[in-house]
Design a protein around this motif. Structure first.
Motif, short mmCIF file in Angstrom:
data_model
loop_
_atom_site.label_atom_id
_atom_site.label_comp_id
_atom_site.label_asym_id
_atom_site.label_seq_id
_atom_site.Cartn_x
_atom_site.Cartn_y
_atom_site.Cartn_z
N TYR A 1 -0.95 9.43 2.71
CA TYR A 1 -0.60 8.06 3.11
C TYR A 1 -1.54 7.33 3.93
O TYR A 1 -2.06 6.25 4.03
N GLU A 2 -1.81 7.98 5.25
CA GLU A 2 -2.71 7.69 6.25
C GLU A 2 -4.06 7.14 5.87
O GLU A 2 -4.72 6.41 6.10
N ALA B 1 0.81 -1.28 -0.04
CA ALA B 1 0.09 -0.17 0.07
C ALA B 1 0.92 1.37 0.09
O ALA B 1 1.87 1.15 0.44
N GLY C 1 -3.36 7.45 12.58
CA GLY C 1 -3.52 7.88 11.29
C GLY C 1 -4.45 9.05 11.19
O GLY C 1 -4.39 10.14 10.53
N ALA D 1 1.72 14.39 1.84
CA ALA D 1 2.25 12.88 1.80
C ALA D 1 1.63 12.33 3.21
O ALA D 1 1.22 11.02 3.10
N ILE D 2 1.74 12.85 4.21
CA ILE D 2 1.46 12.17 5.37
C ILE D 2 -0.03 12.04 5.54
O ILE D 2 -0.47 10.99 5.78
N SER E 1 0.10 7.64 -2.87
CA SER E 1 0.70 8.44 -2.00
C SER E 1 2.08 8.95 -2.80
O SER E 1 2.18 10.17 -2.88
N HIS E 2 2.47 7.91 -3.17
CA HIS E 2 3.90 8.17 -3.86
C HIS E 2 3.69 8.89 -4.99
O HIS E 2 4.45 9.69 -5.55
N GLN F 1 0.93 3.47 -2.97
CA GLN F 1 1.39 3.62 -4.24
C GLN F 1 0.77 5.16 -4.46
O GLN F 1 1.36 5.89 -5.34
#
Ligand SMILES: Nc1ncnc2c1ncn2[C@@H]1O[C@H](COP(=O)(O)OP(=O)(O)OP(=O)(O)O)[C@@H](O)[C@H]1O
Ligand SMILES: [Mg+2]
Lengths: 140, 116
Positions: free
Chosen positions: A48-49, A19, A111, A44-45, A23-24, A21
């Motif tokens: 991603y969460e 998991a 999160g 990003a934080i 976010s990247h 991807q």
């Protein structure tokens, strides 16, 4: 006034081993757009969460990111079980993650608090048995 | 301080060298130690070291998203095969040590003090 940039991702609910991807990809795009490291870090934080939560708690979903002139909007929509008690879920340390998920390093119950902390606005719409939509904004 | 100095002083193994990373040139600044991913996500900053015992692919995802200087795996923990692949693919520098997380923290701290 520049054009709004829109990014769309399907977040696979099967695989919590790989998991993150979406976010990247978002991070990469923001970097290419020349966003400041501070804005990229916040997005990003939060992203991603939110992405991980859809994978581990809701069997996946879709993510939409819009980069406007003044802010970045992240919309995460899933058709998972919904969140019964938002106030409780927002508390640091609260987690319903199962042991197999915790073994991977998830389940600190940080999160949602991180998503709140690192965005300028966050709204949760959730209906039990129907799904959850989380809308977050990060000012540029 | 450079990663090269750190690797030599603490006798770390280089499990994966990040793409385009030169140990003598790559500097690190600060350390975070911890295993919960959502805590690391918000506490690991750009160019810091992240000391952990977690070894799955998600560690690489967080390392990549936070742009840390390197991940250090304590207690001789090895990356799982798919995590190693992800480290190579994403160009993440991963170092290894037989020391515990605590011992590593102390060692990095002492090294940093001596370097000042
Ligand atoms: N999209 C979602 N659908 C259903 N439940 C959710 C969703 N997101 C969060 N939750 C619920 O809210 C709880 C708290 O979420 P939070 O992200 O803060 O912690 P966590 O995911 O359990 O652990 P961590 O994020 O620290 O790895 C979860 O354990 C889960 O019960
Ligand atoms: Mg979570």
């Amino acid at each position: 006034m520049s054009e709004t940039i829109k990014l769309h991702y399907d977040v696979d609910g099967e695989n919590f081993e790989s998991a993150g991807q979406a976010s990247h990809s978002v991070k990469k795009s923001l970097r290419q757009l020349g966003m400041s490291p501070d804005v990229i870090r916040k997005v990003a934080i939060a992203m991603y969460e939110g992405e991980i939560n859809m994978v581990i708690h809701a069997n996946g979903g879709v993510a939409d990111v819009e980069v406007g002139d003044d802010d970045i909007t992240i919309i995460l929509k899933d058709q998972g079980p919904g969140i019964p008690n938002i106030e409780l879920a927002m508390q640091e340390g609260y987690s319903t993650a199962k042991d197999n998920i915790r073994a991977l390093g998830f389940g600190a119950g940080m999160g949602l608090p991180n998503m709140k902390k690192y965005t300028d606005d966050m709204k949760i719409d959730t209906v039990i048995g129907v799904g959850t939509t989380i809308t977050m904004k990060v000012n540029i | 301080m450079t990663l090269d100095k750190l690797v030599r002083a603490l006798e770390l193994t280089v499990i994966n060298l990040g793409s385009g990373v030169s140990l003598p040139e790559k500097e690190f600044n600060g350390v975070y130690a911890g295993d919960f991913l959502s805590r690391a996500m918000s506490h690991v900053h750009f160019d810091e070291l992240w000391i952990t015992i977690m070894n799955n692919r998600n560690v690489i995802a967080v390392a990549s998203l936070t742009d840390c200087a390197a991940v250090i795996l304590a207690e001789n923990v090895e990356l799982l095969p798919e995590a190693f692949e992800a480290a190579v693919e994403n160009g993440i520098t991963v170092l290894g040590s037989g020391k515990s997380v605590y011992e590593l923290c102390v060692a990095v701290h002492e090294l940093t003090l001596r370097d000042e």
